[in-house]
Design an enzyme around this catalytic site. Structure first.
Site, PDB file in Angstrom:
ATOM      1  N   HIS A 194       0.811  -1.217   0.000  1.00 29.66           N
ATOM      2  CA  HIS A 194       0.000   0.000   0.000  1.00 29.66           C
ATOM      3  C   HIS A 194       0.849   1.273   0.000  1.00 29.66           C
ATOM      4  O   HIS A 194       0.597   2.195   0.795  1.00 29.66           O
ATOM      5  CB  HIS A 194      -0.935   0.008   1.218  1.00 29.66           C
TER       6      HIS A 194
HETATM    7  C1  LIG Z   1      -0.439  -7.413  -5.169  1.00 29.99           C
HETATM    8  C2  LIG Z   1      -1.305  -6.327  -4.614  1.00 29.99           C
HETATM    9  C3  LIG Z   1      -2.350  -6.671  -3.749  1.00 29.99           C
HETATM   10  C4  LIG Z   1      -3.169  -5.662  -3.247  1.00 29.99           C
HETATM   11  N1  LIG Z   1      -4.293  -6.032  -2.551  1.00 29.99           N
HETATM   12  C5  LIG Z   1      -5.222  -5.092  -2.284  1.00 29.99           C
HETATM   13  C6  LIG Z   1      -6.490  -5.466  -1.781  1.00 29.99           C
HETATM   14  O1  LIG Z   1      -6.790  -6.640  -1.576  1.00 29.99           O
HETATM   15  N2  LIG Z   1      -7.392  -4.482  -1.542  1.00 29.99           N
HETATM   16  C7  LIG Z   1      -7.103  -3.163  -1.766  1.00 29.99           C
HETATM   17  O2  LIG Z   1      -7.958  -2.312  -1.489  1.00 29.99           O
HETATM   18  N3  LIG Z   1      -5.905  -2.785  -2.233  1.00 29.99           N
HETATM   19  C8  LIG Z   1      -4.975  -3.718  -2.538  1.00 29.99           C
HETATM   20  N4  LIG Z   1      -3.799  -3.349  -3.097  1.00 29.99           N
HETATM   21  C9  LIG Z   1      -3.513  -1.916  -3.255  1.00 29.99           C
HETATM   22  C10 LIG Z   1      -4.320  -1.226  -4.353  1.00 29.99           C
HETATM   23  O3  LIG Z   1      -4.591  -2.099  -5.423  1.00 29.99           O
HETATM   24  C11 LIG Z   1      -3.535  -0.002  -4.840  1.00 29.99           C
HETATM   25  O4  LIG Z   1      -3.189   0.797  -3.732  1.00 29.99           O
HETATM   26  C12 LIG Z   1      -4.350   0.850  -5.805  1.00 29.99           C
HETATM   27  O5  LIG Z   1      -4.785   0.046  -6.886  1.00 29.99           O
HETATM   28  C13 LIG Z   1      -3.482   2.017  -6.330  1.00 29.99           C
HETATM   29  O6  LIG Z   1      -4.168   2.701  -7.332  1.00 29.99           O
HETATM   30  P1  LIG Z   1      -3.448   3.838  -8.179  1.00 29.99           P
HETATM   31  O7  LIG Z   1      -4.467   4.375  -9.116  1.00 29.99           O
HETATM   32  O8  LIG Z   1      -2.777   4.773  -7.261  1.00 29.99           O
HETATM   33  O9  LIG Z   1      -2.272   3.120  -8.972  1.00 29.99           O
HETATM   34  P2  LIG Z   1      -2.279   1.797  -9.918  1.00 29.99           P
HETATM   35  O10 LIG Z   1      -3.594   1.091  -9.808  1.00 29.99           O
HETATM   36  O11 LIG Z   1      -1.065   1.066  -9.571  1.00 29.99           O
HETATM   37  O12 LIG Z   1      -2.211   2.422 -11.378  1.00 29.99           O
HETATM   38  C14 LIG Z   1      -1.098   3.040 -11.935  1.00 29.99           C
HETATM   39  C15 LIG Z   1      -1.074   2.714 -13.427  1.00 29.99           C
HETATM   40  O13 LIG Z   1      -0.193   3.604 -14.099  1.00 29.99           O
HETATM   41  C16 LIG Z   1       0.541   2.893 -15.082  1.00 29.99           C
HETATM   42  N5  LIG Z   1       1.767   3.653 -15.345  1.00 29.99           N
HETATM   43  C17 LIG Z   1       2.800   3.873 -14.504  1.00 29.99           C
HETATM   44  N6  LIG Z   1       3.734   4.657 -15.085  1.00 29.99           N
HETATM   45  C18 LIG Z   1       3.275   4.948 -16.328  1.00 29.99           C
HETATM   46  C19 LIG Z   1       3.793   5.723 -17.406  1.00 29.99           C
HETATM   47  N7  LIG Z   1       4.959   6.366 -17.297  1.00 29.99           N
HETATM   48  N8  LIG Z   1       3.071   5.793 -18.551  1.00 29.99           N
HETATM   49  C20 LIG Z   1       1.868   5.159 -18.668  1.00 29.99           C
HETATM   50  N9  LIG Z   1       1.338   4.408 -17.665  1.00 29.99           N
HETATM   51  C21 LIG Z   1       2.025   4.312 -16.501  1.00 29.99           C
HETATM   52  C22 LIG Z   1       0.771   1.545 -14.425  1.00 29.99           C
HETATM   53  O14 LIG Z   1       1.113   0.550 -15.369  1.00 29.99           O
HETATM   54  C23 LIG Z   1      -0.565   1.308 -13.735  1.00 29.99           C
HETATM   55  O15 LIG Z   1      -1.472   0.665 -14.597  1.00 29.99           O
HETATM   56  C24 LIG Z   1      -2.920  -4.311  -3.574  1.00 29.99           C
HETATM   57  C25 LIG Z   1      -1.876  -3.970  -4.433  1.00 29.99           C
HETATM   58  C26 LIG Z   1      -1.078  -4.963  -4.964  1.00 29.99           C
HETATM   59  C27 LIG Z   1       0.021  -4.595  -5.917  1.00 29.99           C
END
Ligand SMILES: Cc1cc2nc3c(=O)[nH]c(=O)nc-3n(C[C@H](O)[C@H](O)[C@H](O)COP(=O)(O)OP(=O)(O)OC[C@H]3O[C@@H](n4cnc5c(N)ncnc54)[C@H](O)[C@@H]3O)c2cc1C
Length: 563
Positions: free
Chosen positions: A491
């Protein structure tokens, strides 16, 4: 464009995937299609006059093991879907590797590879954000957006959404080991909480998961596929944003690389970074927005000195308690033989039923270990097998695991870059357990976990904990064990935090201070980590900022009565 049936039975057109954007300029460009990016793409295109481009470095999420909840370990293993970051080694360990930090690299981002536990955090988390100057982020202001994001078949409608995009269901937890955990928690003194996302978070619970009709309801599935057609949205997969071009305080272009080919696209309205807590700050730093001293060590010239970018890194540190089982039939692993998996797969494919629809985490608990009685210090998440989901492969054995994590850590880490090359992973260090509160609560958390697993309800079902933590007597020995076994609960957040003070990176709508049309909207902008897994929380954040981007009035604050 293909057609497909959404979970509600309606037929929708597939989202528009393009190999090259059809326009040279868009009203909104969103970098990253994860929990936040998918929500923003869906909400911003509800205004049909907006032309929106969603850019994702990873590939399509149309993979059976992403869609089948029980297959969650498989995409996690693959470089194709997981950035597989490693943090820097913590100061207190002689380990040769820092904490493993998986992140989704696929449409839907981390929501396409995560554990699907649906948790909102505690009301006090948001009231604290508000107390720190983010007055529109109190629980009362966030609640209507949590409700707007979900379609939850259970729970009090004062707290739970009934018509939103993400389907939320409760686990059955029928396995005898899950039943024993609930009973053992009761014996320890924790009451069963029927809705830990409702009025109160504390107690032992059956988990809630974002799954619809047996399919992972990732942010991309819920907001991009299971929605009416959006002709004003284009999605560019396998395309990495490598740089941002500015004209004064305006972001005017993104530079992109798709399968080795470089090109750029103009933005007329807002450029929104939703690349997650590791890569959104990296993109700002690559653009010269960050700490001037750190940038001086790279070849990047400073556009704006902003020491807050990359500081304030937070996470929930976690420990895995591993038990063996006396009757191997109790463990889920007994159902995962070659033929067992085939049966689960066929049942899921044909009827979307059976073990295939489970994310395996079916019970959990939130505990208060300090004098407060409503804000949890600790979360427990349990799985009825002994699974090792290492980056290089999965091993599954009979057993039972409990992941115990700190919910209100006060330690802060940081993230930085050492190279101007956008393909080089940024560096980051969590700096876990660097405060007295975190150390004291770690000892209390480990003792509480041991107590729960010593209750009569287990009735000889488990063998002694395998890493020997139950035998440790002194606090010093427990702390040594904690240092040696610490893990990330996956997280990371807070690296571009919202706020009104000098160290804050964005205002309360994610707009980067000092820029006219540059936003960060994802887990990076979380000011202090809430007590809960971050997917539902990040989705709520994007739901709320989408209204602000569209110039819509915020949903009215809600003040349900609570106990
Ligand atoms: C293995 C795992 C298990 C988890 N389990 C849970 C759970 O059970 N429940 C829960 O609530 N949370 C869980 N989490 C946490 C939760 O999923 C994340 O905190 C949340 O999805 C983050 O969202 P975000 O939009 O910040 O980033 P992300 O969902 O990580 O999205 C970022 C996106 O940006 C893209 N990206 C990055 N850099 C670039 C670039 N330069 N150009 C174009 N694209 C780019 C990436 O490929 C990615 O698709 C888990 C996370 C992981 C990894």
């Amino acid at each position: 464009m293909g057609e497909k049936a959404a979970p509600n039975g309606e037929i929708y057109t597939m989202p528009t995937f393009v190999k090259r954007p059809t326009l040279s300029v868009y009203d909104y460009i969103i970098v990253g299609s994860g929990s936040a990016g998918s929500v923003l793409a869906a909400r911003l295109t509800e205004d049909k006059s907006n032309k929106v481009l969603l850019i994702e470095a990873g590939a399509s999420d149309r993979n059976i093991f992403i869609q089948m909840p029980a297959g969650l370990g498989i995409p996690l293993m693959k470089d194709r879907y997981n950035w597989k970051f490693f943090a820097e080694i913590e100061h207190f360990t002689d380990s040769t590797e820092g904490p493993y930090t998986p992140r989704g690299r696929v449409l839907g981002g981390s929501s396409s590879i995560n554990g699907m536990n649906w948790v909102r955090g505690n009301r006090a988390d948001y009231d604290h954000w508000s107390d720190c100057g983010l007055t529109n982020w109190s629980y009362a202001h966030c609640l209507p957006y949590f409700k707007r994001s979900e379609n939850c078949g259970h729970g009090d409608s004062a707290y739970r959404g009934k018509n939103g995009p993400t389907n939320v269901i409760k686990a059955e937890a029928s396995n005898p080991l899950f039943q024993a955990f609930i009973q053992a928690s009761n014996e320890y003194g924790l009451a069963l909480n029927n809705d830990h996302n409702g009025a109160s978070q504390i107690g032992v619970h059956k988990t809630q998961r974002n799954v619809a009709n047996g399919i992972r309801h990732s942010a991309s599935q819920a907001y991009l596929y299971d929605q009416p057609d959006k002709p004003n949205l284009e999605i560019l997969l396998e395309t990495r944003c490598t740089a941002i071009e500015f004209s004064g305080a305006d972001a005017v272009k993104v530079h992109l690389n798709r399968r080795g080919e470089n090109f750029s696209i103009e933005v007329a309205g807002e450029l929104i970074l939703s690349a997650g807590a590791i890569q959104s700050p990296q993109l700002l730093m690559l653009a010269g927005i960050g700490d001037a001293n750190m940038l001086a060590d790279t070849e990047i010239s400073v556009r704006q000195h902003m020491p807050g970018v990359g500081s304030n890194l937070q996470d929930h540190p976690a420990w895995c308690f591993d038990y063996g089982v006396t009757n191997s039939h109790d463990s889920l692993a007994s159902k995962l033989s070659y033929f067992g998996r085939l049966k689960i797969g066929m049942e899921w494919l044909l009827a979307k039923r059976g073990l295939g629809i489970s994310n395996h985490f079916e019970v959990g608990a939130f505990l208060c270990l300090t004098e407060n009685e409503t804000i949890p210090d600790v979360q427990m998440e349990c799985i009825a097998m002994k699974g090792d989901f290492a980056p290089e492969g999965i091993t599954i054995e009979p057993g039972y695991q409990c992941f115990t994590s700190l919910q209100r850590p006060t330690s802060r880490g940081k993230l930085w870059i050492e190279s101007a090359d956008p393909t080089k992973a940024p560096k980051f260090q969590f700096n876990y357990l660097s405060t007295h509160y975190d150390q004291d609560i770690t000892i209390a958390a480990i003792k509480a976990t041991r107590e729960i697993f010593q209750q009569p309800a287990w009735n000889g079902r488990l063998t002694p904990e395998l890493s020997g933590v139950h035998q440790l007597k002194s606090n010093q020995d427990i702390m040594q064990w904690a240092y040696a076994h610490i893990e990330s609960n996956y997280h990371p957040c807070g690296t571009c935090r919202m706020g009104t003070d000098d160290e804050a990176v964005t205002d309360e709508a994610g707009k980067v201070h000092g820029f006219n049309n540059l936003r960060v909207v994802d887990a990076s902008i979380i000011p202090s980590i809430p007590a809960g897994n971050l997917n539902a929380i990040t989705i709520m954040i994007a739901e709320k900022i989408a209204d602000s981007l569209l110039g819509l009035p915020a949903l009215e604050a809600e003040y349900p009565k609570h106990n």
